[in-house]
Design a protein around this motif. Structure first.
Motif, PDB file in Angstrom:
ATOM      1  N   VAL A  79      88.413-101.313  -9.604  1.00 31.56           N
ATOM      2  CA  VAL A  79      88.413-102.535  -8.637  1.00 31.56           C
ATOM      3  C   VAL A  79      87.684-101.903  -7.479  1.00 31.56           C
ATOM      4  N   TYR A  80      88.003-100.669  -6.732  1.00 28.83           N
ATOM      5  CA  TYR A  80      87.206-100.396  -5.561  1.00 28.83           C
ATOM      6  C   TYR A  80      85.876-100.183  -5.731  1.00 28.83           C
ATOM      7  N   THR A  81      85.354 -99.771  -6.812  1.00 26.97           N
ATOM      8  CA  THR A  81      83.954 -99.241  -7.328  1.00 26.97           C
ATOM      9  C   THR A  81      83.318-100.609  -7.260  1.00 26.97           C
ATOM     10  N   LEU A  82      83.989-101.790  -8.049  1.00 24.38           N
ATOM     11  CA  LEU A  82      83.122-103.118  -8.115  1.00 24.38           C
ATOM     12  C   LEU A  82      83.108-103.893  -6.893  1.00 24.38           C
ATOM     13  N   ALA A  83      83.948-103.516  -6.032  1.00 26.54           N
ATOM     14  CA  ALA A  83      84.096-103.801  -4.475  1.00 26.54           C
ATOM     15  C   ALA A  83      83.080-103.287  -3.535  1.00 26.54           C
ATOM     16  N   LEU A  84      82.800-102.037  -3.887  1.00 27.31           N
ATOM     17  CA  LEU A  84      81.698-101.209  -3.224  1.00 27.31           C
ATOM     18  C   LEU A  84      80.346-101.764  -3.548  1.00 27.31           C
ATOM     19  N   ALA A  85      80.250-101.829  -5.108  1.00 32.21           N
ATOM     20  CA  ALA A  85      79.152-102.544  -5.444  1.00 32.21           C
ATOM     21  C   ALA A  85      78.716-103.657  -4.816  1.00 32.21           C
ATOM     22  N   GLY A  86      79.860-104.702  -4.569  1.00 34.12           N
ATOM     23  CA  GLY A  86      79.381-106.075  -3.982  1.00 34.12           C
ATOM     24  C   GLY A  86      79.097-105.849  -2.569  1.00 34.12           C
ATOM     25  N   ILE A  87      79.763-105.050  -1.840  1.00 35.14           N
ATOM     26  CA  ILE A  87      79.531-104.686  -0.447  1.00 35.14           C
ATOM     27  C   ILE A  87      78.058-104.234  -0.307  1.00 35.14           C
ATOM     28  N   THR A  88      77.685-103.402  -1.266  1.00 38.80           N
ATOM     29  CA  THR A  88      76.246-102.826  -1.324  1.00 38.80           C
ATOM     30  C   THR A  88      75.159-103.829  -1.445  1.00 38.80           C
ATOM     31  N   ILE A  89      75.471-104.818  -2.425  1.00 36.94           N
ATOM     32  CA  ILE A  89      74.241-105.777  -2.599  1.00 36.94           C
ATOM     33  C   ILE A  89      74.458-106.760  -1.482  1.00 36.94           C
ATOM     34  N   ALA A  90      75.682-107.206  -0.732  1.00 31.31           N
ATOM     35  CA  ALA A  90      75.618-108.063   0.521  1.00 31.31           C
ATOM     36  C   ALA A  90      74.974-107.524   1.613  1.00 31.31           C
ATOM     37  N   ALA A  91      75.061-106.026   1.736  1.00 29.64           N
ATOM     38  CA  ALA A  91      74.603-105.513   2.925  1.00 29.64           C
ATOM     39  C   ALA A  91      73.204-105.193   2.886  1.00 29.64           C
ATOM     40  N   SER A  92      72.722-104.897   1.311  1.00 29.98           N
ATOM     41  CA  SER A  92      71.346-105.086   1.059  1.00 29.98           C
ATOM     42  C   SER A  92      70.421-106.187   1.515  1.00 29.98           C
ATOM     43  N   THR A  93      71.373-107.469   1.108  1.00 28.16           N
ATOM     44  CA  THR A  93      70.571-108.840   1.441  1.00 28.16           C
ATOM     45  C   THR A  93      70.534-109.302   2.809  1.00 28.16           C
ATOM     46  N   ALA A  94      71.466-108.698   3.569  1.00 25.11           N
ATOM     47  CA  ALA A  94      71.529-108.814   5.011  1.00 25.11           C
ATOM     48  C   ALA A  94      70.276-107.845   5.692  1.00 25.11           C
ATOM     49  N   VAL A  95      70.201-106.647   5.297  1.00 23.45           N
ATOM     50  CA  VAL A  95      69.245-106.003   5.626  1.00 23.45           C
ATOM     51  C   VAL A  95      67.745-106.535   5.338  1.00 23.45           C
ATOM     52  N   ALA A  96      67.537-106.871   4.055  1.00 22.90           N
ATOM     53  CA  ALA A  96      66.349-107.414   3.756  1.00 22.90           C
ATOM     54  C   ALA A  96      65.702-108.626   4.368  1.00 22.90           C
ATOM     55  N   ARG A  97      66.786-109.649   5.048  1.00 29.01           N
ATOM     56  CA  ARG A  97      66.382-110.629   5.437  1.00 29.01           C
ATOM     57  C   ARG A  97      66.551-110.639   7.065  1.00 29.01           C
ATOM     58  N   ALA A  98      66.993-109.449   7.654  1.00 27.95           N
ATOM     59  CA  ALA A  98      67.015-109.247   9.155  1.00 27.95           C
ATOM     60  C   ALA A  98      65.680-108.577   9.568  1.00 27.95           C
ATOM     61  N   ARG A  99      65.594-108.827  10.863  1.00 26.50           N
ATOM     62  CA  ARG A  99      64.315-108.324  11.147  1.00 26.50           C
ATOM     63  C   ARG A  99      64.751-107.260  12.659  1.00 26.50           C
ATOM     64  N   ASP A 100      65.936-107.171  12.632  1.00 27.63           N
ATOM     65  CA  ASP A 100      66.719-106.372  13.798  1.00 27.63           C
ATOM     66  C   ASP A 100      66.412-104.802  13.601  1.00 27.63           C
ATOM     67  N   LEU A 101      66.357-104.132  14.633  1.00 27.86           N
ATOM     68  CA  LEU A 101      66.166-102.639  14.479  1.00 27.86           C
ATOM     69  C   LEU A 101      67.434-102.105  13.871  1.00 27.86           C
ATOM     70  N   PHE A 102      68.628-102.626  14.329  1.00 25.14           N
ATOM     71  CA  PHE A 102      69.787-102.036  13.865  1.00 25.14           C
ATOM     72  C   PHE A 102      70.375-102.907  12.669  1.00 25.14           C
ATOM     73  N   ALA A 103      69.475-103.336  11.773  1.00 22.88           N
ATOM     74  CA  ALA A 103      70.034-103.985  10.834  1.00 22.88           C
ATOM     75  C   ALA A 103      70.766-102.925   9.611  1.00 22.88           C
ATOM     76  N   GLY A 104      70.188-101.892   9.589  1.00 23.35           N
ATOM     77  CA  GLY A 104      70.844-100.876   8.728  1.00 23.35           C
ATOM     78  C   GLY A 104      72.237-100.329   9.019  1.00 23.35           C
ATOM     79  N   LEU A 105      72.731-100.744  10.112  1.00 25.47           N
ATOM     80  CA  LEU A 105      74.009-100.666  10.456  1.00 25.47           C
ATOM     81  C   LEU A 105      75.023-101.027   9.472  1.00 25.47           C
ATOM     82  N   ALA A 106      74.280-102.326   8.515  1.00 28.43           N
ATOM     83  CA  ALA A 106      75.172-103.052   7.487  1.00 28.43           C
ATOM     84  C   ALA A 106      75.646-102.114   6.303  1.00 28.43           C
ATOM     85  N   PHE A 107      74.820-100.937   6.268  1.00 27.07           N
ATOM     86  CA  PHE A 107      75.461 -99.950   5.446  1.00 27.07           C
ATOM     87  C   PHE A 107      76.521 -99.229   5.771  1.00 27.07           C
TER      88      PHE A 107
END
Length: 220
Positions: A79-107
């Protein structure tokens, strides 16, 4: 020994009930406040509550504790691994769309959550060592698949938005890169030495889960 067993039943049972109550109560209170993170309480608390309650049940009924607790820990790790996979994909999507210098903090939440499924996987593997539990290989295979899903989702999202620098011709027009140039550029990013720690971040736990699944499926 019987007294110690019933002390364990009471302790594990009460702790599991309290954790389940706090998880459901926290989710309900968060939902009442119309926050979107209500599911986080259920996701974090209920798997561990199930492990505690299952341990109490195994002690109280005289079942073999190692297979029962090991299986529950493996389910929680899945369950926790699947949750981490979901969080990873969500953070990746946020970083890919953002143009902020600190967008990488989503990870940062991904890195902070990483020890939880790994630790549970190791504990489950230790308890299921040569226990012959038929469900063990499938659970550990699911854990490995979850890590691979997070790894693949991360690169699909990030590399899907990456493109090589586009030169400007004499008329001031931006030249679009060819399909070959785009894929060559993305493959270079995937194989770059700076990306190797990211690969290990996901692939080492996947390999660990597969190895523990093989060992857990064997009998003494």
């Amino acid at each position: 020994m019987r007294i110690l067993r019933w002390i364990g039943v009471i302790l594990f049972g009460l702790t599991g009930c309290v954790l389940a109550f706090l998880s459901v109560g926290g989710a309900f209170a968060t939902l009442q406040q119309r926050y979107e993170a209500w599911w986080g309480f259920l996701l974090l608390g209920l798997p561990l509550a199930a492990v505690l309650l299952g341990t109490a049940w195994a002690l109280g009924t005289g079942q073999r504790v190692r297979p029962v607790v090991g299986t529950l820990l493996a389910i929680a790790a899945l369950v926790y691994t699947l949750a981490l996979a979901g969080i990873t994909i969500a953070a990746s999507t946020a970083v890919a769309r953002a143009r902020d210098l600190f967008a990488g903090l989503a990870f940062v939440p991904v890195a902070m959550f990483w020890p939880a499924p790994v630790l549970l996987t190791v504990l489950a593997g230790a308890l299921l060592w040569k226990q012959g539990v038929r469900l063990a290989p499938y659970l550990f295979a699911g854990i490995a698949l979850g890590w691979l899903t997070g790894w693949a989702g991360l690169w699909v999202v990030l590399l899907g938005s990456a493109s090589p620098s586009r030169p400007i011709d004499r008329l001031g027009r931006v030249a679009e890169p060819s399909l070959w140039e785009s894929w060559t550029y993305r493959l270079g990013l995937l194989m770059h030495p700076e990306a190797w720690p990211v690969h290990l971040f996901f692939l080492l736990p996947a390999a660990l889960a597969l190895g523990l699944g093989v060992l857990g499926s064997r009998r003494r």
